[in-house]
Design a protein around this motif. Structure first.
Motif, mmCIF file in Angstrom:
data_model
loop_
_atom_site.group_PDB
_atom_site.id
_atom_site.type_symbol
_atom_site.label_atom_id
_atom_site.label_comp_id
_atom_site.label_asym_id
_atom_site.label_seq_id
_atom_site.Cartn_x
_atom_site.Cartn_y
_atom_site.Cartn_z
ATOM 1 N N GLN A 1 0.820 -1.219 0.000
ATOM 2 C CA GLN A 1 0.000 0.000 0.000
ATOM 3 C C GLN A 1 0.852 1.266 0.000
ATOM 4 O OE1 GLN A 1 -2.336 -1.594 3.450
ATOM 5 N NE2 GLN A 1 -4.066 -0.857 2.270
ATOM 6 N N VAL B 1 1.911 4.581 -2.936
ATOM 7 C CA VAL B 1 2.030 6.017 -2.651
ATOM 8 C C VAL B 1 3.415 6.514 -3.078
ATOM 9 C CG1 VAL B 1 2.082 7.753 -0.812
ATOM 10 C CG2 VAL B 1 0.369 5.905 -0.747
ATOM 11 N N THR C 1 -0.153 8.592 6.757
ATOM 12 C CA THR C 1 0.142 8.932 5.366
ATOM 13 C C THR C 1 -1.153 9.202 4.594
ATOM 14 O OG1 THR C 1 2.080 7.493 5.465
ATOM 15 C CG2 THR C 1 1.307 8.114 3.277
ATOM 16 N N TYR C 2 -2.102 8.292 4.710
ATOM 17 C CA TYR C 2 -3.369 8.434 3.981
ATOM 18 C C TYR C 2 -4.086 9.724 4.375
ATOM 19 C CZ TYR C 2 -3.648 3.837 1.665
ATOM 20 O OH TYR C 2 -3.456 2.764 0.837
ATOM 21 N N GLU C 3 -4.024 9.996 5.645
ATOM 22 C CA GLU C 3 -4.700 11.194 6.145
ATOM 23 C C GLU C 3 -4.037 12.444 5.558
ATOM 24 O OE1 GLU C 3 -5.402 14.438 8.780
ATOM 25 O OE2 GLU C 3 -3.701 13.182 9.397
ATOM 26 N N PHE D 1 -6.843 11.292 1.530
ATOM 27 C CA PHE D 1 -7.797 10.215 1.242
ATOM 28 C C PHE D 1 -8.956 10.319 2.226
ATOM 29 C CE2 PHE D 1 -4.305 7.208 -0.580
ATOM 30 C CZ PHE D 1 -4.381 7.870 -1.795
#
Ligand code: TYM
Length: 332
Positions: A89, A93, A322-324, A328
């Motif tokens: 995942q 990125v 990271t996603y935050e 996302f």
């Protein structure tokens, strides 16, 4: 405690002496002083074709060898890369953060793809170093113990960590390579200007740790040296002899200068005979211990399961941040 992370590929058969002296030996030492994460990188392994049965067996074999070399599951976190889905995942990125030209400059890809031909080399092989970046950043590693051939990948990791931090705010620790000068590059015994590697042209130059110790003794005794007589550490002028001295010195903990003195006036034969013995003393118990772990796959698998659980706790947190940061939408 500062954190270290490193990985090794589950290659067919056995680790070689370069893997051990260049990397794994340091992993064992660092578990005493660092919060250590070590993994068998099976996702990296499929960048070249793998037989499913063999890949599974080689993954267990790699873990067994790491334990035999001295990794202690009580002191470090040992796991298999594919058990922690966050690697793939975060890898995506990082792919999206890397320039195409930047990835194209990775020399290991150039070497490997040149050998395979551009139609056979996969896109996975091309983005291999970027997955390695994700491996390292997920654990917020301070240092990455590897051999010299991995330096460029650690530099890429630093660049991408800084790029992400600059764009989205402080998120990742920027890691440093941990490369010991003495053992950064162990050379092929038959071609001491080339690094020891599985893909060597002449198998006599490659010391596989799980080979029959008799074969290892033979390889040491037929190592290429030079036409002088003098046993002296001089990697430029005397690459073969210097490589043997490095190996001898590291395996026994004897300084190079001391070895030079010990062999003053003696021939290469004496050096090789003694080193062959040192090597046999090292590989014989290593083989036995590896076999013991292989004979008990349930214990081995449960060590790896526990390791994956510990690794996932850390990796999941980094991925969530990271996603935050990226923006996302949370799945809720
Ligand atoms: P790999 O599996 O090719 O090699 C494992 C380690 O062995 C070192 N090494 C050597 N050191 C000295 N002399 C040699 N002749 C020699 N040959 C190999 C390598 O430098 C390496 O440290 N891309 C990595 C695996 C990886 C990784 C990571 C490493 C994946 N993710 C994250 C660190 C952090 C590789 O293919 O190593």
């Amino acid at each position: 405690r500062p954190r270290v992370l490193s990985g090794i590929q589950p290659t067919a058969g056995s680790f070689h002496l370069g893997n051990y002296l260049g990397a794994v030996r340091q992993w064992v030492a660092l578990q005493e002083s660092h919060d250590a994460f070590y993994m068998v990188v099976d996702l990296h392994a499929i960048t070249v074709p793998q037989d499913p049965k063999e890949l599974r067996a080689n993954t267990r074999l790699a873990a067994a060898q790491l334990l035999a070399a001295g990794l202690d599951p009580e002191r470090c976190t040992l796991f298999v890369q594919s058990h922690v889905p966050e690697h793939a995942q975060l890898g995506w990125v990082m792919n999206c953060l890397t320039g195409f030209g930047e990835a194209s400059r990775m020399t290991q890809f150039k070497d490997k793809s040149a050998k395979q031909g551009s139609d056979r080399a996969t896109v996975g092989l091309f983005t291999y170093p970027i997955l390695q970046v994700a491996d390292i950043l997920l654990y917020q590693a301070n240092e990455v113990p590897v051999g010299e051939d991995q330096r460029q990948h650690i530099e890429l990791t630093r660049d991408l960590a800084e790029r992400f931090n600059g764009r989205y705010g402080q998120t990742y620790t920027v890691p440093k390579p941990y490369i010991l000068k003495e053992t950064a590059k162990i050379f092929d015994l038959q071609d001491p200007t080339a690094k020891m590697s599985k893909s060597t042209a002449n198998p006599k130059g490659l010391i596989n740790l799980l080979d029959d110790p008799k074969a290892t003794v033979k390889k040491v005794k037929s190592a290429v040296t030079d036409t002088e007589m003098e046993i002296r550490f001089d990697p430029e002028a005397k690459p073969g002899v210097s490589n043997l001295l490095t190996i001898y010195s590291t395996l026994t903990g004897t300084g190079i200068a001391e070895l030079e003195q010990k062999y003053a006036g003696k021939g290469y034969g004496a050096l090789k005979t003694d080193l062959a013995e040192v090597m046999a003393e090292f590989v014989t118990p290593f083989r036995t211990r590896t076999q013991e772990y292989l004979d008990d796959p349930e214990t081995l698998d449960s060590i790896l399961a526990k390791g994956a659980e510990k690794a996932r706790a850390v990796a999941a947190e980094t991925l969530a941040t990271t996603y935050e940061r990226i923006g996302f939408l949370p799945a809720k």
